[in-house]
Design a protein around this motif. Structure first.
Motif: not given
Length: 92
Positions: A35-36, A38-42, A51-60
């Protein structure tokens, strides 16, 4: 971004994952668009997450099965109601 469609994994026909199945030939590499913003993080356990642009971390990275097809998605848990975010496959 590259994800993997693993076959015959835990009794399901297709399951999307950040990593390929250990058995060669039981997965396909799939290119998807995040999604616009968003970026991959650890995460704190050094595992892949988005990590979405709103700060939500999606691990799954989840898989939805509908009408004989499978779709990769993330869940945004900010706000009052969780929201599914489907990842669009490139060249599909």
């Amino acid at each position: 971004m590259k994800i993997y469609k693993n076959y015959n994994y835990q009794g399901l026909n297709e399951v999307f994952s950040w990593h390929p199945a250990q058995e060669t030939g039981l997965y396909d590499e799939i290119e998807v668009k995040l999604p616009e913003g968003a970026k991959m993080v650890k995460n704190g356990f050094d595992q892949d997450a988005v990590e979405l642009d709103n700060g939500c971390i999606c691990p799954d990275l989840l898989t939805m099965h509908r009408n004989g097809k499978s779709f990769p998605y993330l869940v945004d848990t900010t706000g009052d109601k969780p929201r599914n975010i489907f990842l669009k496959e490139v060249n599909r």
